[in-house]
Design an enzyme around this catalytic site. Sequence first.
Site, PDB file in Angstrom:
ATOM      1  N   ALA A  28      42.672  17.888  -2.514  1.00  0.00           N
ATOM      2  CA  ALA A  28      42.288  16.550  -2.632  1.00  0.00           C
ATOM      3  C   ALA A  28      41.069  16.260  -1.628  1.00  0.00           C
ATOM      4  O   ALA A  28      41.251  16.631  -0.363  1.00  0.00           O
ATOM      5  CB  ALA A  28      43.397  15.579  -2.380  1.00  0.00           C
ATOM      6  N   TRP A  76      40.138  13.871  -0.485  1.00  0.00           N
ATOM      7  CA  TRP A  76      40.200  12.868   0.494  1.00  0.00           C
ATOM      8  C   TRP A  76      41.149  13.302   1.924  1.00  0.00           C
ATOM      9  O   TRP A  76      41.243  12.430   2.915  1.00  0.00           O
ATOM     10  CB  TRP A  76      40.921  11.437  -0.063  1.00  0.00           C
ATOM     11  N   CYS A  77      41.697  14.350   1.620  1.00  0.00           N
ATOM     12  CA  CYS A  77      42.740  14.683   2.400  1.00  0.00           C
ATOM     13  C   CYS A  77      42.245  15.332   3.628  1.00  0.00           C
ATOM     14  O   CYS A  77      41.205  16.378   3.414  1.00  0.00           O
ATOM     15  CB  CYS A  77      43.720  15.909   1.806  1.00  0.00           C
ATOM     16  N   TYR A  78      42.567  14.891   4.979  1.00  0.00           N
ATOM     17  CA  TYR A  78      42.121  15.484   6.108  1.00  0.00           C
ATOM     18  C   TYR A  78      42.303  17.163   6.207  1.00  0.00           C
ATOM     19  O   TYR A  78      41.592  17.827   6.555  1.00  0.00           O
ATOM     20  CB  TYR A  78      42.782  14.763   7.385  1.00  0.00           C
TER      21      TYR A  78
END
Length: 480
Positions: A166, A168-170
């Site tokens: 994803a 947005w995933c760190y």
Amino acid sequence: MISTGKIKSVDFYRKIPRDLTEASLSGAGLSIIAALAMMFLFGMELNNYLTVSTSTSVIVDKSSDGDFLRIEFNVSFPALSCEFASVDVSDVLGTNRLNITKTIRKFSIGTDLRPTGSEFRSGPVLHNIKHGDGDEYSGDGSISLTAQNFEKFTHQHPILIVNFYAPWCYWSNRLKPSWEKAAKIIRERYDPEIDGRILMAKVDCTEEVDLCRRNHIQGYPSIRIFRKGSDVRDEHGHHEHESYYGDRDTDSLVKTMEALVAPIPVESEKLSLEDKSDNRGENAKRQAPLTGGCRIEGYVRVKKVPGNLVISAHSGAHSFDASQMNMSHVISHFSFGRMIAPKVMSDVKRLVPYLGGSHDRLNGRSFINHQELGANVTIEHYLQIVKSEVITGRSHKSIEEYEYTAHSSLVQSLQVPVAKFHFELSPMQVLITENQKSFSHFITNVCAIIGGVFTVAGIMDSILHNTIRMMRKVELGKNF
């Protein structure tokens, strides 16, 4: 020598000659009534003797199991993957145990809540996963897959490794440079057009939501290893493939890919289902969950202070989309203390019929998060526990049981949704003791009943007989 006459002088029951006695109709009636009264009172006394009586008191808890309380449970989560399902325990004293596995079993389940295979093995927890934070690569070494071409590539290459991520995933962003660089190296060493044994790809789960859902992706990034011929998906959507949990730097990824492709001959795309390579990195590869649901069963031991049992999606190297997490669950069993055998429980209910009705109050109940409730919904259960101890009269055997009340609610949460069981144990306990009845007391009461009724009936007969005689005399006096 003591004469017979002297012995007879102490006779309490001196006999009246039969010729001196007189039978009467009133005496016969009183005798029948007295006999019926004796039988009735004897039956009442016998019933009272056979009836179990108990005494109840409230005392400070003096449990035999010390400072710990056992919680047994069996809970099914239709939308929580066993891959990330974690059982955590905390309390007000600062205890915080994460991802308990020793006494917990997990089974992947389908939509019908039935297991789809054997027990799901989570494997050892890998801490401090290495990332290639020093890797700098901005190109696209891996191929982007979509729902349209995913099946094509899974059947085209013997080994397909897919990074479900994803943007947005760190953790996805930390993996990206190493993943793309490793994919470029693998493509150069094993050209898809010439060699074709292995291919590294990626799927954007924010764009391909249905594709990620079909592959039961709940945490990002999730690296799946698809083997041609072994990834069989039946009508229920069950998959058979592996997940990669190892280090995420470029060198580790490349070495893992080479170990996967090593046993496959270049001239053949037929994959041996049995991995013949060395055992290096076995802890990094584990079976992926067959379905998107999970049944969690087992027990935990907690301190007898207010605390929480939390079931959630948890990982130290993955991110979760809170808006997509659904913690709906069905409770098959939830109780405190050790299980009581059915025979023992029947003996307990013989003493205390109302006992045992609340030791499994949540059993069979469903808590479903419907769409109208919105996202980020945490399901909380507030449990108040009271211990009951039954002591039997004859054997003095002690039977301990925990009963509880349950109040549940669905609440909006800013964090990743969880299923939380908040428990609070009362410092007091209910002590129920069976009162043993003396047989000698029963015999004494029976004798008192017989003697008392006999005596009272005799007195009433005498009064009635004398009254009748006097009335007859009065009537005779009037006639003369």
